[in-house]
Design an enzyme around this catalytic site. Structure first.
Site, PDB file in Angstrom:
ATOM      1  N   LYS A 106       0.810  -1.168   0.541  1.00 12.18           N
ATOM      2  CA  LYS A 106       0.088  -0.078   0.126  1.00 12.18           C
ATOM      3  C   LYS A 106       0.415   1.050   0.176  1.00 12.18           C
ATOM      4  O   LYS A 106       0.399   2.782  -0.276  1.00 12.18           O
ATOM      5  CB  LYS A 106      -0.940   0.251   0.924  1.00 12.18           C
ATOM      6  CG  LYS A 106      -2.229  -1.114   1.111  1.00 12.18           C
ATOM      7  CD  LYS A 106      -3.503  -0.977   1.779  1.00 12.18           C
ATOM      8  CE  LYS A 106      -3.804  -1.859   1.643  1.00 12.18           C
ATOM      9  NZ  LYS A 106      -3.749  -3.491   2.002  1.00 12.18           N
TER      10      LYS A 106
HETATM   11  C1  LIG Z   1      -4.904  -4.518   1.561  1.00 14.15           C
HETATM   12  C2  LIG Z   1      -3.980  -5.907   1.283  1.00 14.15           C
HETATM   13  C3  LIG Z   1      -4.197  -6.473   0.261  1.00 14.15           C
HETATM   14  C4  LIG Z   1      -5.471  -6.656  -0.888  1.00 14.15           C
HETATM   15  O1  LIG Z   1      -5.116  -5.825  -1.222  1.00 14.15           O
HETATM   16  P1  LIG Z   1      -6.098  -5.066  -2.290  1.00 14.15           P
HETATM   17  O2  LIG Z   1      -6.172  -4.031  -3.262  1.00 14.15           O
HETATM   18  O3  LIG Z   1      -7.695  -4.734  -1.752  1.00 14.15           O
HETATM   19  O4  LIG Z   1      -7.361  -6.400  -2.724  1.00 14.15           O
HETATM   20  C5  LIG Z   1      -3.295  -7.960   0.300  1.00 14.15           C
HETATM   21  N1  LIG Z   1      -2.092  -7.382   1.002  1.00 14.15           N
HETATM   22  C6  LIG Z   1      -2.142  -6.972   2.210  1.00 14.15           C
HETATM   23  C7  LIG Z   1      -0.833  -7.027   2.786  1.00 14.15           C
HETATM   24  C8  LIG Z   1      -2.343  -5.505   1.913  1.00 14.15           C
HETATM   25  O5  LIG Z   1      -2.409  -5.188   3.156  1.00 14.15           O
END
Ligand SMILES: *Cc1c(COP(=O)(O)O)cnc(C)c1O
Length: 439
Positions: A106
């Site tokens: 993220k």
């Molecule tokens: C947010 C997140 C996901 C999921 O990603 P999306 O874009 O919401 O599908 C997967 N793994 C981790 C570690 C995350 O923080």
């Protein structure tokens, strides 16, 4: 390039789409068409750096709304860490998305969104409101830290995030404020919604949300699909990406990359027990459910927000979905077994989210092998998106693998800092009064 709400009642430019996040009709903004990259770009791809790729891709979506010079500066800052495709075995690579400041994927989206918002902001004091159950908040805080003209308010549930997560939310100072809410994550989310829609607050400030619906988080997430291709093209095989999915922003960004011309063979939407999308692909019925708690908790989502974007890309036709995406759901037990197996067989430590993606590749490979039996031995390389460093989920990883996980210096540094938060009961009026007194 125009940006159009998935519910079709609103059309605007990229600046407004980014500053608003959500359209007034409740839909999510999408570019009116997905731009195509030219053949020369793809021929040259293996020679390009991640920053060069990011610039070229972002430019297609942003057009003349930002100068080349400014965009280049932003991209260089956002992508100041590596995203390597690391070999686990002959046919399996891990695209390590966790080398950013908070060690989760993220970071990429949050850093880009923060800088684009600052670039487009119009002088009125801007406040970003983010409710978090843990990880999103730290990536958002880090992304916006010291970005001029923007104050960030992180709402998190008191006593319901891990000690390290809390430190990652509360130790920034400067333009990042942590509001510790005596309630649940749902209370935090409800408060954030009330704040964002409050008339008085909106008069005084430009208010915006930092969750995964913002188109500015999606665009940069397509960069690394191109980046992975640039690294792996030399193998001369088809490439399949397995994406551990919750709100499906990461996967939707991959679909953008393919529509731009990147020859991705297939996507695998790998989920934990929260299985609305695999069920949809099986049955053609989309049925949102309450979320279930799992060990891959960043994917505990019962009604994925980006489903609306995927639907618009596939004209709401499940058979179109199925041409591009295979989707499977896995239990915590399977996830733990896989973490152990990959550690034992290949000496590679997966976090629980990456392990779900690994399982997706294994399952896909079985069906692929049987379908290809009497054909010309076609083969593929599987790339799993490793979305978090194992140390971010240290409690689970240590318990499952019975090893000590070293906490990287980047994370350990938070532990040494002093927590600063403002405590509130889950009461909108009190939080509002506090915000009204801010500048
Ligand atoms: C947010 C997140 C996901 C999921 O990603 P999306 O874009 O919401 O599908 C997967 N793994 C981790 C570690 C995350 O923080």
């Amino acid at each position: 390039m125009k940006y159009i709400s998935t519910r079709k009642q609103e059309e605007t430019n990229i600046k407004t789409a980014i500053l608003k996040g959500l359209a007034d009709d409740g839909g999510l903004f999408m570019p009116e068409y997905i731009p195509q990259l030219d053949a020369e770009f793809f021929e040259n791809l293996p020679n390009l750096s991640l920053q060069e790729i990011g610039f070229k891709v972002a430019k297609e979506f942003l057009g003349e709304s930002i100068s080349d010079e400014n965009l280049k500066e932003i991209i260089d800052e956002v992508l100041n860490f590596e995203i390597p495709a690391v070999k686990i075995s002959d046919h399996t690579y891990s695209l390590e998305l966790f080398h950013g400041p908070t060690m989760a994927f993220k970071d990429v989206g949050a850093r880009f969104m923060a800088r684009m918002m600052a670039y487009f902001s119009d002088g009125k004091p801007m406040k970003v409101i983010a409710a978090t159950s843990g990880d999103t908040g730290s990536a958002v805080a880090s992304g916006f830290f010291n970005v001029q003209g923007i104050e960030v308010y992180i709402l998190y549930p008191k006593g319901k995030v891990s000690p390290l997560q809390e430190k990652q939310l509360t130790t920034w100072g400067g333009n990042i404020k942590a509001l510790e809410i005596d309630g649940t994550f749902d209370d935090c989310q409800a408060l954030a919604k009330q704040i964002l829609s409050d008339e008085e607050l909106n008069q005084k400030f430009t208010l915006t949300s930092a969750n995964s619906i913002n188109i500015a988080r999606l665009i940069p997430q397509s960069f690394y699909y191109f980046g992975a291709f640039a690294q792996l093209q030399k193998l001369g095989k088809q490439i399949v990406f397995s994406v551990p999915s919750g709100n499906f922003g990461n996967l939707t960004a991959g679909l953008f990359a393919k529509k731009m011309g990147l020859p991705i063979h297939r996507f695998i939407a790998s989920t934990n027990a929260n299985d609305v999308v695999p069920n949809y692909l099986d049955t053609g019925n989309y049925e949102a459910k309450p979320s279930k708690q799992t060990i891959s908790n960043a994917m505990d989502v019962g009604n994925p927000s980006n489903f609306e974007r995927m639907k618009s890309l596939f004209n709401d036709d499940v058979s179109e979905f199925k041409k591009e995406i295979a989707s499977y759901s896995f239990s915590d037990e399977d996830t733990k077994e896989t973490m152990i197996k990959v550690k034992n067989d290949f000496d590679y430590i997966l976090d629980p989210h990456g392990a779900v993606a690994y399982l997706g590749l294994e399952t896909f490979k079985k069906s692929f092998d049987s379908a290809q039996d009497d054909k010309d031995n076609e083969d593929f390389v599987g790339v799993l998106l490793e979305t978090a460093h194992p140390a971010k989920f240290v409690e689970v990883v240590e318990e499952v693998l019975k090893v000590k996980i070293e906490i990287p210096e980047k994370l350990e540094a938070f532990n040494k800092k002093e927590k600063q938060s403002v405590e509130f009961p889950a009461d909108f009026e009190l939080v509002k009064n506090y915000l009204m007194d801010e500048n």
